[in-house]
Motif scaffolding. Structure first.
Motif, PDB file in Angstrom:
ATOM      1  N   PHE A 254      96.139  42.728  18.013  1.00  6.40           N
ATOM      2  CA  PHE A 254      96.598  41.901  16.903  1.00  6.40           C
ATOM      3  C   PHE A 254      97.727  41.035  17.443  1.00  6.40           C
ATOM      4  CE2 PHE A 254      94.828  45.753  15.262  1.00  6.40           C
ATOM      5  CZ  PHE A 254      94.229  45.444  14.050  1.00  6.40           C
ATOM      6  N   TRP A 255      97.789  39.776  17.005  1.00  5.82           N
ATOM      7  CA  TRP A 255      98.891  38.958  17.467  1.00  5.82           C
ATOM      8  C   TRP A 255      99.322  37.937  16.423  1.00  5.82           C
ATOM      9  CZ3 TRP A 255      93.974  38.392  19.594  1.00  5.82           C
ATOM     10  CH2 TRP A 255      93.384  37.134  19.542  1.00  5.82           C
ATOM     11  N   ALA A 256     100.588  37.494  16.601  1.00 10.40           N
ATOM     12  CA  ALA A 256     101.214  36.529  15.697  1.00 10.40           C
ATOM     13  C   ALA A 256     101.610  35.303  16.507  1.00 10.40           C
ATOM     14  CB  ALA A 256     102.447  37.147  15.041  1.00 10.40           C
ATOM     15  N   GLU A 257     101.319  34.118  15.972  1.00 12.06           N
ATOM     16  CA  GLU A 257     101.547  32.880  16.704  1.00 12.06           C
ATOM     17  C   GLU A 257     102.550  31.970  15.994  1.00 12.06           C
ATOM     18  OE1 GLU A 257      97.955  30.718  17.431  1.00 12.06           O
ATOM     19  OE2 GLU A 257      96.797  32.508  18.000  1.00 12.06           O
ATOM     20  N   GLU A 258     103.077  31.013  16.769  1.00 15.12           N
ATOM     21  CA  GLU A 258     103.698  29.847  16.162  1.00 15.12           C
ATOM     22  C   GLU A 258     102.641  29.162  15.294  1.00 15.12           C
ATOM     23  OE1 GLU A 258     106.841  28.597  16.375  1.00 15.12           O
ATOM     24  OE2 GLU A 258     107.479  30.307  17.589  1.00 15.12           O
ATOM     25  N   GLY A 259     103.072  28.416  14.278  1.00 14.42           N
ATOM     26  CA  GLY A 259     102.090  27.794  13.405  1.00 14.42           C
ATOM     27  C   GLY A 259     101.461  28.771  12.430  1.00 14.42           C
ATOM     28  N   ARG A 260     102.106  29.966  12.239  1.00 15.22           N
ATOM     29  CA  ARG A 260     101.774  30.945  11.195  1.00 15.22           C
ATOM     30  C   ARG A 260     100.526  31.782  11.447  1.00 15.22           C
ATOM     31  NH1 ARG A 260     101.069  29.448   4.744  1.00 15.22           N
ATOM     32  NH2 ARG A 260     102.389  31.106   3.925  1.00 15.22           N
ATOM     33  N   ILE A 261      99.713  31.423  12.431  1.00 15.27           N
ATOM     34  CA  ILE A 261      98.444  32.114  12.613  1.00 15.27           C
ATOM     35  C   ILE A 261      98.672  33.583  12.985  1.00 15.27           C
ATOM     36  CG2 ILE A 261      96.423  32.287  14.129  1.00 15.27           C
ATOM     37  CD1 ILE A 261      96.346  29.247  14.152  1.00 15.27           C
ATOM     38  N   VAL A 262      97.877  34.466  12.365  1.00 12.94           N
ATOM     39  CA  VAL A 262      97.769  35.872  12.740  1.00 12.94           C
ATOM     40  C   VAL A 262      96.303  36.135  13.045  1.00 12.94           C
ATOM     41  CG1 VAL A 262      98.019  38.262  11.983  1.00 12.94           C
ATOM     42  CG2 VAL A 262      99.739  36.558  11.331  1.00 12.94           C
ATOM     43  N   ALA A 263      96.040  36.819  14.159  1.00 11.95           N
ATOM     44  CA  ALA A 263      94.663  37.037  14.587  1.00 11.95           C
ATOM     45  C   ALA A 263      94.482  38.454  15.094  1.00 11.95           C
ATOM     46  CB  ALA A 263      94.279  36.026  15.674  1.00 11.95           C
ATOM     47  N   ARG A 264      93.216  38.882  15.161  1.00 11.87           N
ATOM     48  CA  ARG A 264      92.873  40.191  15.710  1.00 11.87           C
ATOM     49  C   ARG A 264      91.592  40.064  16.536  1.00 11.87           C
ATOM     50  NH1 ARG A 264      91.597  43.965  10.535  1.00 11.87           N
ATOM     51  NH2 ARG A 264      91.142  45.472  12.199  1.00 11.87           N
ATOM     52  N   LYS A 265      91.488  40.924  17.550  1.00  8.17           N
ATOM     53  CA  LYS A 265      90.331  40.838  18.432  1.00  8.17           C
ATOM     54  C   LYS A 265      90.083  42.177  19.101  1.00  8.17           C
ATOM     55  CE  LYS A 265      88.666  38.686  22.703  1.00  8.17           C
ATOM     56  NZ  LYS A 265      88.985  37.795  23.843  1.00  8.17           N
ATOM     57  N   PRO A 266      88.883  42.760  18.950  1.00  4.80           N
ATOM     58  CA  PRO A 266      88.538  43.923  19.776  1.00  4.80           C
ATOM     59  C   PRO A 266      88.269  43.448  21.198  1.00  4.80           C
ATOM     60  CG  PRO A 266      86.669  43.265  18.416  1.00  4.80           C
ATOM     61  CD  PRO A 266      87.820  42.378  18.020  1.00  4.80           C
ATOM     62  N   LEU A 267      88.687  44.229  22.180  1.00  7.13           N
ATOM     63  CA  LEU A 267      88.454  43.826  23.564  1.00  7.13           C
ATOM     64  C   LEU A 267      86.965  43.587  23.804  1.00  7.13           C
ATOM     65  CD1 LEU A 267      90.825  46.106  25.662  1.00  7.13           C
ATOM     66  CD2 LEU A 267      91.124  43.706  25.067  1.00  7.13           C
ATOM     67  N   GLY A 268      86.667  42.444  24.386  1.00  3.65           N
ATOM     68  CA  GLY A 268      85.280  42.081  24.629  1.00  3.65           C
ATOM     69  C   GLY A 268      84.584  41.491  23.426  1.00  3.65           C
ATOM     70  N   GLY A 269      85.295  41.374  22.310  1.00  2.00           N
ATOM     71  CA  GLY A 269      84.691  40.885  21.082  1.00  2.00           C
ATOM     72  C   GLY A 269      85.178  39.501  20.702  1.00  2.00           C
ATOM     73  N   THR A 270      85.040  39.196  19.419  1.00  2.00           N
ATOM     74  CA  THR A 270      85.345  37.880  18.880  1.00  2.00           C
ATOM     75  C   THR A 270      86.698  37.891  18.176  1.00  2.00           C
ATOM     76  OG1 THR A 270      82.985  37.429  18.558  1.00  2.00           O
ATOM     77  CG2 THR A 270      84.548  36.058  17.322  1.00  2.00           C
ATOM     78  N   THR A 271      87.458  36.821  18.318  1.00  3.74           N
ATOM     79  CA  THR A 271      88.727  36.674  17.619  1.00  3.74           C
ATOM     80  C   THR A 271      88.487  36.369  16.148  1.00  3.74           C
ATOM     81  OG1 THR A 271      89.856  35.869  19.601  1.00  3.74           O
ATOM     82  CG2 THR A 271      90.860  35.331  17.479  1.00  3.74           C
ATOM     83  N   ASN A 272      89.179  37.103  15.275  1.00  2.46           N
ATOM     84  CA  ASN A 272      89.105  36.888  13.836  1.00  2.46           C
ATOM     85  C   ASN A 272      90.466  36.432  13.327  1.00  2.46           C
ATOM     86  OD1 ASN A 272      86.328  37.947  13.222  1.00  2.46           O
ATOM     87  ND2 ASN A 272      87.213  39.772  14.176  1.00  2.46           N
ATOM     88  N   ILE A 273      90.486  35.395  12.514  1.00  2.00           N
ATOM     89  CA  ILE A 273      91.722  34.861  11.960  1.00  2.00           C
ATOM     90  C   ILE A 273      92.082  35.635  10.687  1.00  2.00           C
ATOM     91  CG2 ILE A 273      92.918  32.831  11.076  1.00  2.00           C
ATOM     92  CD1 ILE A 273      92.220  32.704  14.041  1.00  2.00           C
ATOM     93  N   VAL A 274      93.277  36.214  10.670  1.00  2.00           N
ATOM     94  CA  VAL A 274      93.768  36.965   9.509  1.00  2.00           C
ATOM     95  C   VAL A 274      94.586  36.054   8.600  1.00  2.00           C
ATOM     96  CG1 VAL A 274      95.190  38.921   8.779  1.00  2.00           C
ATOM     97  CG2 VAL A 274      93.802  39.091  10.864  1.00  2.00           C
ATOM     98  N   GLN A 275      95.400  35.187   9.196  1.00  2.00           N
ATOM     99  CA  GLN A 275      96.255  34.238   8.470  1.00  2.00           C
ATOM    100  C   GLN A 275      96.058  32.871   9.094  1.00  2.00           C
ATOM    101  OE1 GLN A 275      98.879  34.394   5.851  1.00  2.00           O
ATOM    102  NE2 GLN A 275      98.518  32.210   6.121  1.00  2.00           N
ATOM    103  N   SER A 276      95.749  31.883   8.299  1.00  2.00           N
ATOM    104  CA  SER A 276      95.425  30.562   8.807  1.00  2.00           C
ATOM    105  C   SER A 276      96.681  29.761   9.177  1.00  2.00           C
ATOM    106  CB  SER A 276      94.600  29.788   7.779  1.00  2.00           C
ATOM    107  OG  SER A 276      95.326  29.658   6.569  1.00  2.00           O
TER     108      SER A 276
END
Length: 349
Positions: A254-276
């Motif tokens: 799980f990670w938090a970015e500049e620009g408000r984005i929060v995302a999650r990703k299983p290793l080897g999988g696809t990134t999913n956006i939690v917060q746009s």
């Protein structure tokens, strides 16, 4: 100042408890709770059922970590009459302000600050491990979780300036400073460089690897060292500010970015956006309580308007006002916790 007065009161009332189990505290809930919902979000009645934020302690965390029943954190203050103060605290999750215990404290006429903190059971006793910075030098120190004198275990090769950059698997301590990522046996000893890296802002572990964020990427390196691999990328070409690692099969990031984005990703999988994306905001910390993704976000100008958010499954994020400089969010099935520049808070589900 209010912080200095409370700091002194806690010193007077400080008491210790002993034992090999992680120390337990009386966890009486503070009475003053209030419902809160984000005025910018439309949420269901069930999702609005939050209590808080309620003040746990009137100290601004420099580092924070929860256990099953307790909270451990560091805090720093300055008084024109007494100089600089830094302390390590312990409290039950239901703590009322003023009941927290000081495990260790230092004062100096020159700047001294305590940062990230973790804990482990070593040789039948529980210890806290924390970062101490003074004079541009960073030390890793250890203190019994029942309180007492702190012992210097290591001097980091460079200054430790990030947040959430100290962790342990119970066998080794892992941390990042301005020059790289390292490990050391829990009792001290040789410091091993796992990776050369600059700009590391957050670090986490699973059974085999150390994960760390620097710039636009999250990297992984084996706990024994070797090849460094990029395992996730920022989604919007803006820096990653914090990560949380959920070990498993597969491990999930799980990670938090500049620009408000929060995302999650299983290793080897696809990134999913939690917060746009919203370029007027920046996400400052992120966690996962087993059911909900948790994060703090602040306006890009001075961090002076922050919210704490929780998102259950595919539901709508639920927000509470989080003051100035909100960070260090984490929680369990019943509550989550965060700090800002004024205090440590609890929000109940």
């Amino acid at each position: 100042m209010k912080h200095d007065i409370l700091f002194s009161l806690v010193l007077v009332t400080f008491s210790l408890s002993a034992g090999c189990a992680e120390p337990d505290l009386d966890e009486s809930d503070a009475a003053e709770n209030e419902s809160a919902a984000d005025v910018d979000e439309v949420v269901s009645e069930a999702e609005q059922a939050l209590t808080g934020p309620t003040v746990v302690a009137w100290t601004a965390p420099g580092g924070l970590l929860q256990s099953t029943g307790n909270l451990y954190w560091t805090a720093n203050s300055f008084s024109e009459f007494g100089g600089y103060y830094a302390a390590v605290y312990r409290a039950g999750k239901g703590n009322a302000p003023g009941s927290e215990l000081i495990l260790h404290q230092e004062s100096s006429p020159n700047p001294v600050t305590f940062g990230d903190i973790t804990y482990a059971l070593v040789g039948g006793s529980w210890y806290g491990y924390f970062v101490s910075n003074s004079g541009g030098v960073s030390h890793i120190k250890r203190v019994p979780l029942t309180g007492g004198a702190a012992v210097v275990l290591a001097t980091s090769p460079a200054e430790i300036g990030g947040r959430q950059t100290l962790d342990t698997d119970g066998t080794y301590l892992y941390w990042a400073d301005a020059a790289g990522v390292y490990k050391m046996p829990m009792g001290g000893g040789a410091v091993t460089t796992l990776a050369g890296a600059s700009g590391v802002v957050s670090l986490g572990l699973d059974a085999a690897n150390v994960y760390y964020a620097a710039g636009l990427q999250i990297y992984a390196v084996s706990k024994s060292g070797g090849f460094v691999a990029a395992v996730a990328n920022a989604t919007n070409v803006q820096n990653i500010n914090a990560i949380f690692v959920k070990p498993g099969s597969p491990t999930e990031l799980f990670w938090a970015e500049e620009g408000r984005i929060v995302a999650r990703k299983p290793l080897g999988g696809t990134t999913n956006i939690v917060q746009s994306r919203n370029d007027f905001w920046r996400s400052t910390s992120v966690s996962f309580d087993g059911s909900r993704v948790l994060w703090t976000e602040c306006t890009t100008v001075n961090n002076n308007n922050c919210t704490a958010k929780s998102k259950l499954g595919q539901g709508t994020p639920v927000s509470v006002t989080a003051g100035v400089g909100a960070n260090f969010i984490q929680g369990d099935a019943g509550s989550y916790f965060f700090g800002n520049l004024s205090a440590l808070y609890r929000v109940g589900y």
